[in-house]
Design a protein around this motif. Sequence first.
Motif, PDB file in Angstrom:
ATOM      1  N   VAL A  63     117.669 -67.918 -25.414  1.00  0.00           N
ATOM      2  CA  VAL A  63     117.408 -68.493 -25.912  1.00  0.00           C
ATOM      3  C   VAL A  63     115.614 -68.522 -26.825  1.00  0.00           C
ATOM      4  O   VAL A  63     115.746 -68.250 -28.291  1.00  0.00           O
ATOM      5  CB  VAL A  63     116.778 -70.378 -25.035  1.00  0.00           C
ATOM      6  N   ASP A  64     114.781 -67.601 -26.344  1.00  0.00           N
ATOM      7  CA  ASP A  64     113.671 -67.593 -26.426  1.00  0.00           C
ATOM      8  C   ASP A  64     113.735 -65.907 -26.156  1.00  0.00           C
ATOM      9  O   ASP A  64     113.232 -65.722 -25.012  1.00  0.00           O
ATOM     10  CB  ASP A  64     112.886 -67.731 -25.693  1.00  0.00           C
ATOM     11  N   GLU A  65     112.653 -64.753 -27.538  1.00  0.00           N
ATOM     12  CA  GLU A  65     113.150 -63.453 -27.250  1.00  0.00           C
ATOM     13  C   GLU A  65     111.629 -63.458 -26.903  1.00  0.00           C
ATOM     14  O   GLU A  65     111.842 -62.441 -25.839  1.00  0.00           O
ATOM     15  CB  GLU A  65     113.563 -62.763 -28.732  1.00  0.00           C
ATOM     16  N   SER A  66     111.095 -64.177 -26.479  1.00  0.00           N
ATOM     17  CA  SER A  66     109.577 -63.634 -26.080  1.00  0.00           C
ATOM     18  C   SER A  66     109.714 -63.210 -24.450  1.00  0.00           C
ATOM     19  O   SER A  66     108.532 -62.784 -24.062  1.00  0.00           O
ATOM     20  CB  SER A  66     109.221 -64.842 -26.291  1.00  0.00           C
ATOM     21  N   VAL A  67     110.533 -63.877 -23.995  1.00  0.00           N
ATOM     22  CA  VAL A  67     110.513 -63.466 -22.762  1.00  0.00           C
ATOM     23  C   VAL A  67     110.561 -62.002 -22.422  1.00  0.00           C
ATOM     24  O   VAL A  67     109.858 -61.239 -21.360  1.00  0.00           O
ATOM     25  CB  VAL A  67     111.922 -64.147 -22.212  1.00  0.00           C
ATOM     26  N   TYR A  68     111.390 -61.146 -23.477  1.00  0.00           N
ATOM     27  CA  TYR A  68     111.147 -60.160 -22.981  1.00  0.00           C
ATOM     28  C   TYR A  68     109.585 -59.378 -23.479  1.00  0.00           C
ATOM     29  O   TYR A  68     108.960 -58.402 -22.699  1.00  0.00           O
ATOM     30  CB  TYR A  68     112.201 -59.083 -24.053  1.00  0.00           C
ATOM     31  N   ALA A  69     109.023 -60.178 -23.668  1.00  0.00           N
ATOM     32  CA  ALA A  69     107.488 -59.616 -23.843  1.00  0.00           C
ATOM     33  C   ALA A  69     106.865 -60.062 -22.350  1.00  0.00           C
ATOM     34  O   ALA A  69     106.087 -58.563 -21.890  1.00  0.00           O
ATOM     35  CB  ALA A  69     106.092 -60.583 -25.060  1.00  0.00           C
ATOM     36  N   THR A  70     107.223 -60.923 -22.030  1.00  0.00           N
ATOM     37  CA  THR A  70     106.813 -61.645 -20.651  1.00  0.00           C
ATOM     38  C   THR A  70     106.551 -60.109 -19.630  1.00  0.00           C
ATOM     39  O   THR A  70     106.227 -59.942 -19.326  1.00  0.00           O
ATOM     40  CB  THR A  70     106.985 -62.861 -20.255  1.00  0.00           C
ATOM     41  N   PRO A 108     108.846 -53.182 -21.247  1.00  0.00           N
ATOM     42  CA  PRO A 108     108.486 -52.513 -22.534  1.00  0.00           C
ATOM     43  C   PRO A 108     107.095 -52.407 -22.642  1.00  0.00           C
ATOM     44  O   PRO A 108     106.482 -53.153 -22.100  1.00  0.00           O
ATOM     45  CB  PRO A 108     109.673 -53.509 -23.439  1.00  0.00           C
ATOM     46  N   ASP A 109     106.147 -52.842 -24.723  1.00  0.00           N
ATOM     47  CA  ASP A 109     105.126 -52.360 -24.204  1.00  0.00           C
ATOM     48  C   ASP A 109     105.265 -53.717 -24.935  1.00  0.00           C
ATOM     49  O   ASP A 109     106.340 -54.522 -25.781  1.00  0.00           O
ATOM     50  CB  ASP A 109     104.904 -51.266 -25.542  1.00  0.00           C
ATOM     51  N   PRO A 110     104.243 -54.431 -24.264  1.00  0.00           N
ATOM     52  CA  PRO A 110     104.578 -56.262 -25.090  1.00  0.00           C
ATOM     53  C   PRO A 110     103.968 -56.425 -26.195  1.00  0.00           C
ATOM     54  O   PRO A 110     104.601 -57.287 -27.129  1.00  0.00           O
ATOM     55  CB  PRO A 110     103.899 -56.728 -23.828  1.00  0.00           C
TER      56      PRO A 110
END
Length: 431
Positions: free
Chosen positions: A83-90, A103-105
């Motif tokens: 749903v939301d790719e921003s989860v990976y930044a979190t 990963p580098d947020p």
Amino acid sequence: MARRALILVEGHRGNGLRYVQAIQRLGLQPITLSANPARYDYLAAERLEAIRVDTDNLDALIHECSLLRASYDFAGITGFTDVDESVYATVGKLCQHFDLPGPDPASIERCCDKFNQRQLLAEAGVPIPAYRLAANAREVERSAAEIGLPVILKPAAGSGSSGVRLCRNIDELAEHTTYLLGEKHLCRSSPRILVEEFAQGPFYSADIMGNEVVGIEAADFDRPPHFVFRECIFPAPLTDDEYKHIADVSLRCLQALGLGWGPTNIEFRWTKRGPVVIEVNPRLPGGANPKLARLAYGVDLINEHIKLVIGEEWDLRRRQSHVAAARFLNPDRDGILNWIDGDTRAAAIPGVAEVKIYVEPKTPIVRKGDHRDTIGHVIAASDSQAQTEAILQRAVDLIAWSITPFSALSEQGQSAARNLPAPVEVAQDKG
């Protein structure tokens, strides 16, 4: 001694189960943190530990992980969602907080903003389609006039081809602009719509781990104006020079965006200019790619990603050279699914690796023009592309279904259909 656990932020209705199985094979306890664990049916089916928490709230996640750390030895943290790719930044921020590999947020956030991604790629000289950012209907129309119809219209953030449409004339442009401006995901702040040149040519995607291109896949789509996958082939039938060209551009993308840790998937169109970058996704693709890579090369991308997450050495060496392909089952109309069968017979064909149906009879089918339209898939593998294609076609020909259009139902039936549960997502034919 505390049991080693791997924390998953959210889940994935396509590859989530494969991730938890890979985690378990490595002797680890998977624990999912999710705003709504019920979204992922495999959690209940496999009796997996899941904790409800607001995954948009970093402090809440840190608090929950701190509590878990009292009972478990943390092997690592990762996450994904359809749903939301921003989860990976979190995930990257959590890894930094707990001093774990991740990963580098900042790089992930830059990449997830598609307009920002376009700017960074353009500055680095990476070939991309012409593009404009628009905030209202007037700006969309002006941008399309500058670029020239047909154009692609899509949200500046999102995944799974949601909201992506080919607009071939001014009427389609106005219709889709109205749709996007009314979408909830565009209303979190000011509306942001990308207007892009329609790069025409064969579609390819590169699967990357770290700074290494593991393989390149070819794919085609179902009926326009949407971009719902119809078939994928791994590896793509490319010459050595074509493969090297795509691989070189892929590595330039990583450098331009500050990526290079963990998985990345890069989508291309091969145009008159050569490979043009359509999108860089700082994650594994959610579809059949990981399965195809394993069947074709013997490389388990999910397993190797988990190894990286827990600080172990990965192994991306090819162990075999086969051709794998997936065909997605895409309905051609909206309505009520009366029946679907043939999957058992299709699965029994030698060379068929997997047949999955995502929906049950009496499910309402409401196509949205993205990955959610798919009602099943068939995957096959063999020593050659021709043989794999033949196996795949034979299997797909055995699968049939019947859909009664909503318009054909009585008024009472239409009312009842609206109250039926929505179809289960995910993955894609019958062309």
